[in-house]
Design a protein around this motif. Structure first.
Motif, short mmCIF file in Angstrom:
data_model
loop_
_atom_site.label_atom_id
_atom_site.label_comp_id
_atom_site.label_asym_id
_atom_site.label_seq_id
_atom_site.Cartn_x
_atom_site.Cartn_y
_atom_site.Cartn_z
N SER A 1 -5.20 -3.74 1.05
CA SER A 1 -4.80 -3.18 -0.23
C SER A 1 -5.54 -3.88 -1.37
CB SER A 1 -3.29 -3.33 -0.41
OG SER A 1 -2.89 -2.93 -1.70
N ARG B 1 -9.08 -2.55 -1.72
CA ARG B 1 -9.12 -1.26 -2.41
C ARG B 1 -8.98 -1.45 -3.91
NH1 ARG B 1 -5.27 -0.07 1.86
NH2 ARG B 1 -6.27 1.13 3.54
N ARG B 2 -8.04 -2.29 -4.31
CA ARG B 2 -7.82 -2.54 -5.75
C ARG B 2 -9.03 -3.24 -6.38
NH1 ARG B 2 -4.20 0.35 -8.57
NH2 ARG B 2 -2.16 0.47 -7.54
N GLU C 1 -6.36 4.40 6.63
CA GLU C 1 -5.30 3.45 6.91
C GLU C 1 -5.73 2.51 8.03
OE1 GLU C 1 -2.46 2.91 5.26
OE2 GLU C 1 -3.23 4.41 3.84
N ALA D 1 -12.17 -2.94 -5.46
CA ALA D 1 -13.24 -1.94 -5.62
C ALA D 1 -13.05 -1.15 -6.92
CB ALA D 1 -13.26 -1.00 -4.42
N THR D 2 -11.78 -0.84 -7.24
CA THR D 2 -11.50 -0.11 -8.47
C THR D 2 -11.69 -0.99 -9.69
OG1 THR D 2 -9.89 1.28 -7.30
CG2 THR D 2 -9.74 1.22 -9.70
N THR E 1 -16.78 1.16 2.24
CA THR E 1 -16.06 0.48 3.31
C THR E 1 -15.51 -0.86 2.83
OG1 THR E 1 -18.00 -0.72 4.14
CG2 THR E 1 -17.64 1.51 4.99
N PHE E 2 -14.57 -1.40 3.61
CA PHE E 2 -13.99 -2.70 3.27
C PHE E 2 -15.06 -3.80 3.30
CE2 PHE E 2 -10.30 -0.33 4.95
CZ PHE E 2 -9.43 -0.50 3.88
N GLN F 1 -13.55 3.35 6.11
CA GLN F 1 -13.55 3.81 4.73
C GLN F 1 -12.34 3.24 3.99
OE1 GLN F 1 -15.93 6.28 3.45
NE2 GLN F 1 -17.00 5.69 5.32
N LEU F 2 -12.51 2.98 2.71
CA LEU F 2 -11.40 2.44 1.91
C LEU F 2 -10.20 3.37 1.90
CD1 LEU F 2 -13.36 1.01 -1.16
CD2 LEU F 2 -12.39 -0.26 0.74
N SER F 3 -10.44 4.66 2.08
CA SER F 3 -9.34 5.62 2.06
C SER F 3 -8.58 5.67 3.38
CB SER F 3 -9.88 7.02 1.75
OG SER F 3 -10.87 7.39 2.71
#
Length: 559
Positions: free
Chosen positions: A202, A205-206, A285, A208-209, A217-218, A281-283
């Motif tokens: 998580s 992902r945050r 799970e 990256a934003t 990707t992670f 992919q970051l999207s």
């Protein structure tokens, strides 16, 4: 008669027919062999694929391995009885073992792999015609295939620090020094950061934003160079996502404000390795959690951000017998390719960073030895935690258990004088000479030197239940209580030399007075050292490890 026979031999009519008939048989034989060999190879590949799938099914359900393998064979076009033998066993992914020795047959709770053998026959095609024309049998070829698969159990585990209540602003000074700013967080703030757990997927992902990283990707997020301020804000976002306490979220906000527009940039590859999930992919799970306490995350990022990897810090202490304490800290690189947190299979490992500390203490005595300057040098090698086993109950992840093999760091402790050049050079180990601990206006000097070592040459098995994994409980592996005996051991090894006017002449009683001051400071120094090392996330002769996620189910082919 003889003339007729000679005439017959000389007659060449029809010879080509005879040659054609003979060679046709040979050509047909070669053609039949080519067709049949191709067919056999095709059938063997088909059967090997079915065997691989049967082994994967058997490994994923060890308790019902035979039934799982036969059901898989049926689904892939082979009769169930084509599965000849199914052997459960233990697979050890140790590169030090020969490949043939890594699978050991045996049932029981430790079984994590299966070996499957399939036997079937395939008929000859054109070879059958040839065999019949020669009066033989129609012919079939037996095909035997084998495969070994192991459970693809994975875990997220780490080696690192604990929170200690550090009074006097030591933690603010330490983290602030590493981050190049001034911090004024309270002990309650730090305790809130220690309680708040942040899932690193998580967080990625945050991040990256927050950092506007054009990553898919992670792993790409970890490779990006990002500002330390964005890391703190991404941690705050992830903490909110996971319902962390308001005290932790507020503390991260204050930390972000203190950093302001800091331009420090780092990448987080030495913080976490996502293993096989790094390419996702970051999207997408991820089926397990890899988490850190917010305080551990910030502390690790601060150490990475300190570009010089050295820190000089004056510590405000209010401890009887100590007039002043200063700290010099140097943090080495982690071993290449390793990280603090890792997601992986059995055999993966994590390491702490090599660390050096030089504590310069001014001890309060009396008489001629009223102020004794004591340089205490500590060198800590890298501690290691290795994922040795993952036990998964069939269909019930709550019965899973993860075992780590933990080796605390080797520690060298010295009373001696270490130069700045030696202190920052991690390619060699310092061997400090005696330090001047007392200087009476140049008329007399007392020099001191001592050295003790603590080491642990073998791993200690540390096991985590599913409940402990869910809570990410930290467990401490110790060789002994080294801090409590550090000063007494150093005093026991202390070599004092008194110099009068540089001539090496003794001053009666001065060496005893200095020894008494140092020995009397053992208890308060242990208190300061324990708090300081806990602040740094270091335990002398200790290593803290924990597991934050486990994934059972599925299997991978081994052979």
């Amino acid at each position: 008669m003889i003339r007729s026979f000679r005439t017959f031999l000389a007659d060449r009519r029809g010879l080509s027919t005879i040659v054609f008939a003979g060679t046709s048989l040979v050509l047909f034989g070669f053609g039949a062999m080519a067709v049949d060999v191709g067919s056999i190879f095709y059938q063997k590949r088909r059967q090997q694929t079915a065997t691989d799938l049967a082994a994967l099914a058997a490994a994923a359900d060890i308790e019902r391995a035979t039934n799982a393998a036969r059901a898989s064979a049926s689904r892939n076009g082979f009769p169930a009885d084509a599965v000849g033998t199914v052997q459960a066993g233990t697979y050890t992914p140790d590169p030090r073992l020969a490949p043939a020795a890594r699978f050991q047959q045996g049932s029981g709770p430790a079984a994590n792999a299966a070996r499957v053998e399939m036997r079937a026959t395939t008929p000859l095609i054109l070879g059958r015609v040839l065999a019949s024309s020669l009066g033989g049998e129609s012919g079939e070829v037996a095909i035997v295939t084998q495969a070994i698969a192991a459970q693809d159990a994975q875990a997220a585990f780490a080696i690192g620090s604990r929170l200690a209540r550090v009074e006097g602003g030591a933690l603010n000074g330490l983290l602030g020094g590493l981050l190049g700013t001034s911090l004024s967080l309270s002990v309650m703030d730090y305790e809130g950061l220690a309680r708040a757990r942040i899932d690193l997927f998580s967080f990625a992902r945050r991040l990256a934003t927050r950092a506007s990283i054009s990553a898919l990707t992670f792993e790409e997020v970890l490779r990006a160079n990002v500002r330390i301020g964005d890391i703190v804000l991404a941690a705050q976002d992830a903490a909110r996502d996971q319902g962390a306490g308001s005290d932790a979220i507020a503390a991260l906000g204050r930390l972000s404000s203190a950093l302001g527009s800091s331009g420090q940039r780092i990448n987080l590859q030495s913080l976490v390795s996502f293993g096989v999930y790094g390419g996702r992919q970051l999207s997408e799970e991820v089926p397990l959690k890899a988490s850190l306490a917010a305080l551990d995350l910030i502390s690790a990022a601060a150490q990475i951000a300190n570009g010089s990897r050295q820190l000089d810090l004056g510590l405000a202490v209010n401890v009887p017998g100590l007039a002043a304490v200063s700290l010099k800290l140097a943090i080495g690189e982690r071993p290449v390719g390793t990280s603090l947190v890792r997601v992986g299979r059995a055999g993966a490992s994590v390491h702490t960073a090599q660390t050096r500390l030089l504590l310069t203490l001014t001890l309060v005595g009396s008489g001629q030895a009223s102020l004794v300057r004591l340089p205490l040098y500590l060198e800590l090698a890298s501690a290691t935690a290795r994922l040795t086993a993952i036990s998964c109950g069939a269909g019930d992840v709550t019965s899973s258990r993860v075992t780590l093999g933990v080796t605390p760091a080797v520690v060298d402790a010295w009373i001696g004088q270490v130069s700045n050049a030696e202190f920052g050079n991690f390619s060699t180990r310092p061997n400090p000479p005696a330090a001047t601990v007392l200087d009476l206006l140049g008329l007399a000097k007392v020099k001191a030197r001592a050295h003790v070592t603590i080491s642990n040459t073998s791993e200690t098995a540390v096991s985590f239940s599913y409940a402990e994994i869910q809570r990410a409980d930290k467990k401490t592996t110790s060789t002994q209580n080294f801090v409590a005996s550090l000063l007494s051991r150093l005093v026991g090894d202390l070599d004092l030399r008194v110099e009068l006017l540089g001539l090496g002449l003794p001053i009666p009683g001065l060496d005893g007075a200095v020894t008494g001051v140092i020995a009397g400071a053992a208890a308060p120094l242990d208190q300061v050292l324990t708090s300081l090392l806990s602040t740094l996330g270091i335990g002398l002769g200790q290593a803290d490890s924990w597991v934050s996620g486990v994934r059972c189910g599925g299997a991978v082919l081994i052979q």
